[in-house]
Design a protein around this motif. Structure first.
Motif, PDB file in Angstrom:
ATOM      1  N   TRP A  99     -29.172   5.387  -6.334  1.00  0.00           N
ATOM      2  CA  TRP A  99     -29.300   5.109  -7.776  1.00  0.00           C
ATOM      3  C   TRP A  99     -29.120   3.625  -8.060  1.00  0.00           C
ATOM      4  CZ3 TRP A  99     -31.561   8.966  -9.804  1.00  0.00           C
ATOM      5  CH2 TRP A  99     -31.224  10.277  -9.511  1.00  0.00           C
ATOM      6  N   ALA A 100     -28.319   2.953  -7.239  1.00  0.00           N
ATOM      7  CA  ALA A 100     -28.103   1.511  -7.414  1.00  0.00           C
ATOM      8  C   ALA A 100     -28.127   0.891  -6.026  1.00  0.00           C
ATOM      9  CB  ALA A 100     -26.764   1.251  -8.094  1.00  0.00           C
ATOM     10  N   GLU A 101     -28.140  -0.438  -5.963  1.00  0.00           N
ATOM     11  CA  GLU A 101     -28.195  -1.132  -4.675  1.00  0.00           C
ATOM     12  C   GLU A 101     -29.322  -0.593  -3.801  1.00  0.00           C
ATOM     13  OE1 GLU A 101     -24.268  -0.670  -3.023  1.00  0.00           O
ATOM     14  OE2 GLU A 101     -23.400  -2.130  -4.400  1.00  0.00           O
ATOM     15  N   PRO A 103     -32.422   0.182  -1.416  1.00  0.00           N
ATOM     16  CA  PRO A 103     -32.670   1.621  -1.238  1.00  0.00           C
ATOM     17  C   PRO A 103     -31.450   2.444  -0.803  1.00  0.00           C
ATOM     18  CG  PRO A 103     -33.442   0.429   0.679  1.00  0.00           C
ATOM     19  CD  PRO A 103     -32.909  -0.601  -0.277  1.00  0.00           C
ATOM     20  N   VAL A 104     -30.417   1.840  -0.218  1.00  0.00           N
ATOM     21  CA  VAL A 104     -29.225   2.634   0.131  1.00  0.00           C
ATOM     22  C   VAL A 104     -27.971   1.865  -0.299  1.00  0.00           C
ATOM     23  CG1 VAL A 104     -30.263   3.862   2.083  1.00  0.00           C
ATOM     24  CG2 VAL A 104     -29.118   1.694   2.463  1.00  0.00           C
ATOM     25  N   TYR A 105     -26.913   2.606  -0.587  1.00  0.00           N
ATOM     26  CA  TYR A 105     -25.675   1.959  -1.027  1.00  0.00           C
ATOM     27  C   TYR A 105     -25.146   1.001   0.039  1.00  0.00           C
ATOM     28  CZ  TYR A 105     -25.556   5.438  -4.736  1.00  0.00           C
ATOM     29  OH  TYR A 105     -25.867   6.215  -5.808  1.00  0.00           O
ATOM     30  N   ASN A 106     -24.582  -0.113  -0.423  1.00  0.00           N
ATOM     31  CA  ASN A 106     -24.104  -1.141   0.510  1.00  0.00           C
ATOM     32  C   ASN A 106     -23.107  -0.607   1.523  1.00  0.00           C
ATOM     33  OD1 ASN A 106     -25.708  -3.134  -0.506  1.00  0.00           O
ATOM     34  ND2 ASN A 106     -24.197  -3.853  -1.995  1.00  0.00           N
ATOM     35  N   TYR A 107     -22.238   0.338   1.087  1.00  0.00           N
ATOM     36  CA  TYR A 107     -21.195   0.790   2.010  1.00  0.00           C
ATOM     37  C   TYR A 107     -21.752   1.575   3.201  1.00  0.00           C
ATOM     38  CZ  TYR A 107     -21.002   5.568   0.007  1.00  0.00           C
ATOM     39  OH  TYR A 107     -21.289   6.851  -0.393  1.00  0.00           O
ATOM     40  N   MET A 108     -23.035   1.962   3.129  1.00  0.00           N
ATOM     41  CA  MET A 108     -23.645   2.656   4.272  1.00  0.00           C
ATOM     42  C   MET A 108     -24.829   1.869   4.834  1.00  0.00           C
ATOM     43  SD  MET A 108     -23.791   6.601   2.960  1.00  0.00           S
ATOM     44  CE  MET A 108     -24.757   6.483   1.461  1.00  0.00           C
ATOM     45  N   LYS A 109     -25.004   0.648   4.340  1.00  0.00           N
ATOM     46  CA  LYS A 109     -26.198  -0.116   4.695  1.00  0.00           C
ATOM     47  C   LYS A 109     -26.356  -0.275   6.213  1.00  0.00           C
ATOM     48  CE  LYS A 109     -28.579  -2.138   1.275  1.00  0.00           C
ATOM     49  NZ  LYS A 109     -28.409  -2.622  -0.064  1.00  0.00           N
ATOM     50  N   ASN A 110     -25.254  -0.572   6.900  1.00  0.00           N
ATOM     51  CA  ASN A 110     -25.361  -0.776   8.357  1.00  0.00           C
ATOM     52  C   ASN A 110     -25.736   0.504   9.087  1.00  0.00           C
ATOM     53  OD1 ASN A 110     -24.713  -3.445   8.091  1.00  0.00           O
ATOM     54  ND2 ASN A 110     -22.495  -3.060   8.288  1.00  0.00           N
ATOM     55  N   GLU A 111     -25.062   1.593   8.719  1.00  0.00           N
ATOM     56  CA  GLU A 111     -25.320   2.856   9.397  1.00  0.00           C
ATOM     57  C   GLU A 111     -26.737   3.358   9.137  1.00  0.00           C
ATOM     58  OE1 GLU A 111     -22.714   2.089   7.659  1.00  0.00           O
ATOM     59  OE2 GLU A 111     -20.866   2.790   8.600  1.00  0.00           O
ATOM     60  N   LEU A 112     -27.280   3.018   7.960  1.00  0.00           N
ATOM     61  CA  LEU A 112     -28.596   3.558   7.601  1.00  0.00           C
ATOM     62  C   LEU A 112     -29.709   2.538   7.797  1.00  0.00           C
ATOM     63  CD1 LEU A 112     -27.725   5.561   4.360  1.00  0.00           C
ATOM     64  CD2 LEU A 112     -28.294   6.477   6.603  1.00  0.00           C
ATOM     65  N   ASP A 113     -29.437   1.520   8.581  1.00  0.00           N
ATOM     66  CA  ASP A 113     -30.426   0.461   8.778  1.00  0.00           C
ATOM     67  C   ASP A 113     -31.747   1.041   9.284  1.00  0.00           C
ATOM     68  OD1 ASP A 113     -31.336  -2.162   8.906  1.00  0.00           O
ATOM     69  OD2 ASP A 113     -31.008  -2.154  11.085  1.00  0.00           O
ATOM     70  N   GLY A 114     -32.831   0.754   8.567  1.00  0.00           N
ATOM     71  CA  GLY A 114     -34.166   1.164   9.025  1.00  0.00           C
ATOM     72  C   GLY A 114     -34.519   2.614   8.764  1.00  0.00           C
ATOM     73  N   VAL A 115     -33.677   3.332   8.021  1.00  0.00           N
ATOM     74  CA  VAL A 115     -33.959   4.740   7.758  1.00  0.00           C
ATOM     75  C   VAL A 115     -35.171   4.878   6.813  1.00  0.00           C
ATOM     76  CG1 VAL A 115     -32.518   4.998   5.704  1.00  0.00           C
ATOM     77  CG2 VAL A 115     -32.795   6.925   7.267  1.00  0.00           C
TER      78      VAL A 115
END
Lengths: 336, 346
Positions: A99-101, A103-115
């Motif tokens: 909903w913000a930030e 395409p994915v929330y910053n707190y999961m940005k590393n884990e979801l890199d390239g999803v």
């Protein structure tokens, strides 16, 4: 009459253009497609036979679904499910946009890199989901009831009733993904933290505990009190009580359009969040400069805190719940 | 050489004239429609070559695109066509019987009634009752509100202007109810409600197509049979009565057809705006005012508008899949303003 014939001409020009375009497309020849998909199918079958073929029946908000083995390629269709998957140490193959930030929330940005992003939570793109060839889809009944059948044709789909119940989401995903141990561990850790908080806050506040709490949100043209739902359910689990003067506490959200209803917000502590936006700030200033605002217990006691909108409202997962709890520890100056 | 072809049954019960020009335009439009339908099926997350699309549809394909084509895209394109055609013809009928170029299903209460029905369902019944019943709630809303408008407009017969004014009043009332429900409902319901109000063909399936199709199959030919009275009614109530037309009976009949067409379309697609207003105007610019010719032309143009709008909605902002209604308005609004501008100078 001349006007009419002119339009007729335009119409034919348009038609010719479209026809040319179509012929061009046809002319470009049809190659591509085929072949690549069959290889992937083989691979999927292999991994299925490798894992122990335990077939489990999962009962959820949209019925009962049979799932074979341990799904590895999952698509999560609401924010809370994405959060829980990451907390379980699994990177989904596709998620919906945050909903913000975005395409994915910053707190999961590393884990979801390239999803892969499969569109919005309200209308996820079915073609994009199908392209990923998932073996499990995590959906929510309030959002995806009408497309449940189509989702089920892509992959086994389990759906939770809501989008904000992080415990329910975690339990359902644990069953569906054959990882109940992992989920029990996560939820166990959470329970330990809740107990720890309750012990420490009682020690600190003594008789004044339990506090009444209000979660307040300012919008461009109104203000809201979040009563139940994600933040509300976490706060009441921690032992907080709801707003003091709320006339109707059955609603998930109370929308206030008139500053005279500021008294409804009254509580010992107020947590508020808002979008970073000029008109929202204007509302915030208008409301907080109102004489009634200054009468609130939390304002008098200097217990009004601005908190992060994502962790407190938009995320709805278990990691975000822990981040929210961190916030509360910090604001009460308790040791974690 | 006559420019018109007249079609009559022996008793003159059914009779209409179609200009030769109209027949040509109709042929061209049909070809255009087929072209756009195939393009609509080609476009998506993955572009499927039009030739492949045609092969798959005719059953000569290799089944690679079974799911994407038959389960996802085909129902959506067909629904777009049906919804556009139904809304277009509903608007055409209303503009004819009310004799007002601004008449459209949105204005005389059909859309607002359907919205009210749908939102009441979303707010109070979603979750406990299957979402499959949402179209039923919408069409009930459309029917009830239109009936109330007709009833209140009745004073020794119904005059068009009275109906328009009362329609606007009742629509405003229905919209007020919708706004109130949006304010008091929870977040998930509000989100769903907004999507519905914008109008979306998202998630359309073949079952929807089979449920909507009968309405059009029955009502479109019926409109055609009744066409000759509309041409006379356009001359005004007095002249029409003088020529022996049972004005009130036909007005009620046409109103019913219009409500059923627009109501069923809106029930499945939500508040898709402007098609009912714009499609009849576009077809009048192409083929003049003969009602019999206008019916198929309007249906095709309405269908084309919604197919194109949905194609844009599905593909322009990938991977997002946006509500169709956003783009029918984007196509409709500028055209509407252009129309107003043009008529101002006449």
């Amino acid at each position: 009459m001349p006007k009419l014939s002119l339009q007729k001409k335009n119409f034919f020009v348009l038609f010719t253009l479209l026809l040319t375009f179509a012929l061009l497309l046809v002319g470009c020849g049809e190659k591509t497609s085929n072949s690549s998909s069959s290889q992937e199918n083989d691979k999927a079958e292999e991994s299925n036979t490798e894992s122990e073929s335990s077939s489990r029946e999962i009962t959820h908000a949209m019925g009962t679904t049979t799932i074979e083995g341990t799904p590895t390629k999952i698509v999560t269709l609401y924010q809370g499910a994405t959060d829980v998957a990451v907390a379980m140490g699994i990177k989904p193959v596709g998620v919906v946009e945050s909903w913000a930030e975005a395409p994915v929330y910053n707190y999961m940005k590393n884990e979801l890199d390239g999803v892969a992003i499969v569109g919005q939570e309200t209308q996820p793109n079915l073609e994009e989901i199908a392209k990923l060839k998932p073996d499990l889809i995590i959906a929510s009944k309030v959002r995806h009831e009408e497309i449940y059948d189509q989702l089920s044709q892509i992959a086994p789909t389990v759906a939770h009733e809501t989008v904000f119940d992080f415990k329910g989401t975690a339990e359902m995903m644990g069953q569906a993904m054959n990882q109940e141990d992992k989920v029990n561990e996560l939820l166990g850790d959470w329970d330990t933290r809740v107990a720890d908080f309750q012990a420490k806050i009682k020690e600190k506040l003594g008789d004044k505990w339990p506090f009444h709490v209000s979660v307040v949100n300012f919008r461009a043209d109104h203000a809201r009190i979040y009563v139940t739902g994600y933040a509300g359910s976490i706060l009441s689990e921690l032992g907080f009580q709801g707003p003091k003067n709320l006339t109707d506490d059955s609603l998930e959200i109370v929308k206030l359009t008139d500053k005279e209803s500021i008294t409804q917000m009254n509580a010992d502590v107020i947590y508020m969040f808002m979008e970073n936006d000029e008109t929202v700030k204007k509302t915030y200033e208008d409301w907080t400069n109102h004489p009634l605002w200054k009468e609130l217990d939390a304002v008098k006691a200097n217990q009004v805190y601005q908190v992060d909108e994502i962790n407190w409202n938009l995320a709805g997962g278990i990691t975000s719940a822990n981040l929210m709890l961190d916030d509360i520890y910090d604001k009460f100056e308790l040791e974690k | 050489m006559p420019n018109y072809v007249s079609v009559r049954t022996k008793t003159n019960r059914i009779s209409f004239q179609i200009a030769k020009r109209t027949a040509w335009i109709l042929l061209l439009l049909s070809l255009l429609l087929i072209l756009i339908t195939v393009l609509g099926l080609s476009a998506g997350s993955e572009f499927i070559h039009p030739v492949t699309v045609v092969k798959e549809l005719l059953g000569y394909g290799n089944g690679d695109y079974d799911f994407v084509l038959h389960t996802l895209r085909l129902p959506r394109v067909l629904m777009a066509l049906l919804v556009g055609a139904a809304l277009g013809v509903a608007g055409l009928i209303l503009q004819g019987i009310i004799r007002n170029p601004l008449a459209a299903p949105d204005i005389i209460g059909i859309t607002s009634g359907a919205s009210m029905g749908a939102i009441i369902f979303i707010v109070y019944f979603m979750g406990s009752v299957s979402i499959q019943f949402l179209p039923l709630a919408a069409i009930l809303g459309a029917g009830i509100v239109s009936f109330i408008i007709y009833l209140l407009s009745w004073r020794k017969g119904v005059t068009p202007i009275r109906m328009v004014l009362i329609g606007i009043g009742i629509s405003a009332l229905a919209k007020a109810v919708v706004t109130m429900l949006l304010v008091i409902s929870n977040v998930a319901a509000t989100t769903k409600a907004y999507l519905w109000l914008t109008g979306s063909l998202y998630g359309a399936n073949m079952q929807d197509v089979y449920l909507l199709l009968p309405w059009l199959v029955i009502l479109m030919p019926l409109t055609f049979i009744l066409a000759r009275t509309v041409n006379v009614k356009e001359l005004g109530d007095e002249i029409a009565i003088g020529l022996g037309v049972k004005v009130q009976v036909y007005r009620l009949l046409f109103l019913l057809i219009s409500v059923m067409l627009a109501g069923s379309a809106v029930a499945f697609a939500g508040g898709i705006a402007f098609v009912g207003l714009v499609a009849p105007h576009m077809s009048r610019m192409l083929v003049g005012r003969s009602f019999a010719g206008l019916i198929p032309v309007t249906a095709i143009i309405g269908g084309i508008i919604v197919i194109v709008a949905d194609m844009v909605a599905r593909t322009a902002f990938l991977p997002k899949d946006l509500p169709t209604g956003v783009f029918t308005a984007a196509i409709g609004a500028p055209f509407f303003i252009y129309l107003l501008f043009r008529t101002r100078n006449q």
